[in-house]
Design an enzyme around this catalytic site. Sequence first.
Site, PDB file in Angstrom:
ATOM      1  N   PRO A   2       0.930  -1.004   0.189  1.00 45.82           N
ATOM      2  CA  PRO A   2      -0.346   0.218   0.120  1.00 45.82           C
ATOM      3  C   PRO A   2       0.495   0.831   0.024  1.00 45.82           C
ATOM      4  CG  PRO A   2      -0.290  -1.006   2.245  1.00 45.82           C
ATOM      5  CD  PRO A   2       1.076  -1.474   1.141  1.00 45.82           C
ATOM      6  N   GLU A   3       1.502   1.738  -1.056  1.00 49.89           N
ATOM      7  CA  GLU A   3       1.639   3.337  -1.240  1.00 49.89           C
ATOM      8  C   GLU A   3       0.013   4.073  -1.800  1.00 49.89           C
ATOM      9  OE1 GLU A   3       5.345   4.272  -2.206  1.00 49.89           O
ATOM     10  OE2 GLU A   3       5.744   2.842  -1.001  1.00 49.89           O
ATOM     11  N   LYS A  52      -3.556   7.536   1.460  1.00 45.51           N
ATOM     12  CA  LYS A  52      -3.269   6.230   1.634  1.00 45.51           C
ATOM     13  C   LYS A  52      -4.532   5.807   2.363  1.00 45.51           C
ATOM     14  CE  LYS A  52       1.800   6.129   1.914  1.00 45.51           C
ATOM     15  NZ  LYS A  52       2.912   6.279   2.729  1.00 45.51           N
ATOM     16  N   ARG A 258      12.434   3.838   9.077  1.00 45.93           N
ATOM     17  CA  ARG A 258      12.208   3.459   8.052  1.00 45.93           C
ATOM     18  C   ARG A 258      13.476   3.140   7.912  1.00 45.93           C
ATOM     19  NH1 ARG A 258       6.779   4.058   6.844  1.00 45.93           N
ATOM     20  NH2 ARG A 258       7.078   1.831   5.151  1.00 45.93           N
TER      21      ARG A 258
END
Length: 269
Positions: A2-3, A52, A258
């Site tokens: 999911p982007e 998103k 991240r």
Amino acid sequence: MPEGHTIHRLAEDHRARFLDRPVRVSSPQGKFSDAAALLDGQPLTDAEAHGKHLFLGFGALGWVHIHLGLFGKVDFGDAPAPPPTDTVRLRLTTPKAHVDLRGPTTCALITDGEKTAVHERLGPDPLRPDDDPDRVWARLSRSRTTVAALLLDQKIIAGVGNVYRAEVLFRLGIDPYRAGRDITRAEWDAIWADLVELMREGVRNNRIDTVRPEHMPEAMGRPPRVDDHGGEVYVYRRDRRPCHVCGTEVRTAGLAARNLFWCPACQRR
DNA sequence: AGCGGATGTACAG
DNA sequence: TGTACCTCCGCTT
């Protein structure tokens, strides 16, 4: 998966199957049962994405607000739908099709006002044609934060995730650790334009491809490769392997919880 | 069987 | 900055 491109594609796919058709709504897992009972049998009146976030419209009853988070998954299928597994949070069914939602961070029935509030805390989205990149520039160009961190900040720009961040900075030869305020206007215009192009293609193909034809392995005289996450990319999760353009080892580092990936030779200050 | 990650975010301190 | 949360999959034992 999911982007932002995934979510815009989901909005399209929901419209294609369910728009203006009465849908059976259920929550086999149980965590969305009350709202599902309220919506059951109503037609889907809209499906929209911002970054998103996915919004499924049910007329005056409101919107189902969905955010997949890191693990959320959506699976479409034909009818009859198979018996749901016990992790299906939301199932929509018509006589012709069904869709299952699993593992979302958010799945909630909200009002128009609450939906507006979500839009207001999100930045411009390269996939929303009316969104204004100048609003991103206004914040980016005043910030001491790294451009890599800014691109993941959904308040600043909505829809970019870890893959598009790494890839767009590589494609423009920008060092991810440069401060936002050190990015030139020309560089910003190029970043936005490249995101629009890459993410639109992402919606079309339902995957992320960023490697230009001239850098594809065949064009570079190398054997074809397969990236293990669906698309062809330059640096995302390619750490310690040679850069497709210059051969330097791709690097990785943690940045704001991240993993960041970049080529230290192609991406210079 | 059990683990560590993963294209994400929110909240605590 | 760290931790919790949602689920699945692939790797290790």
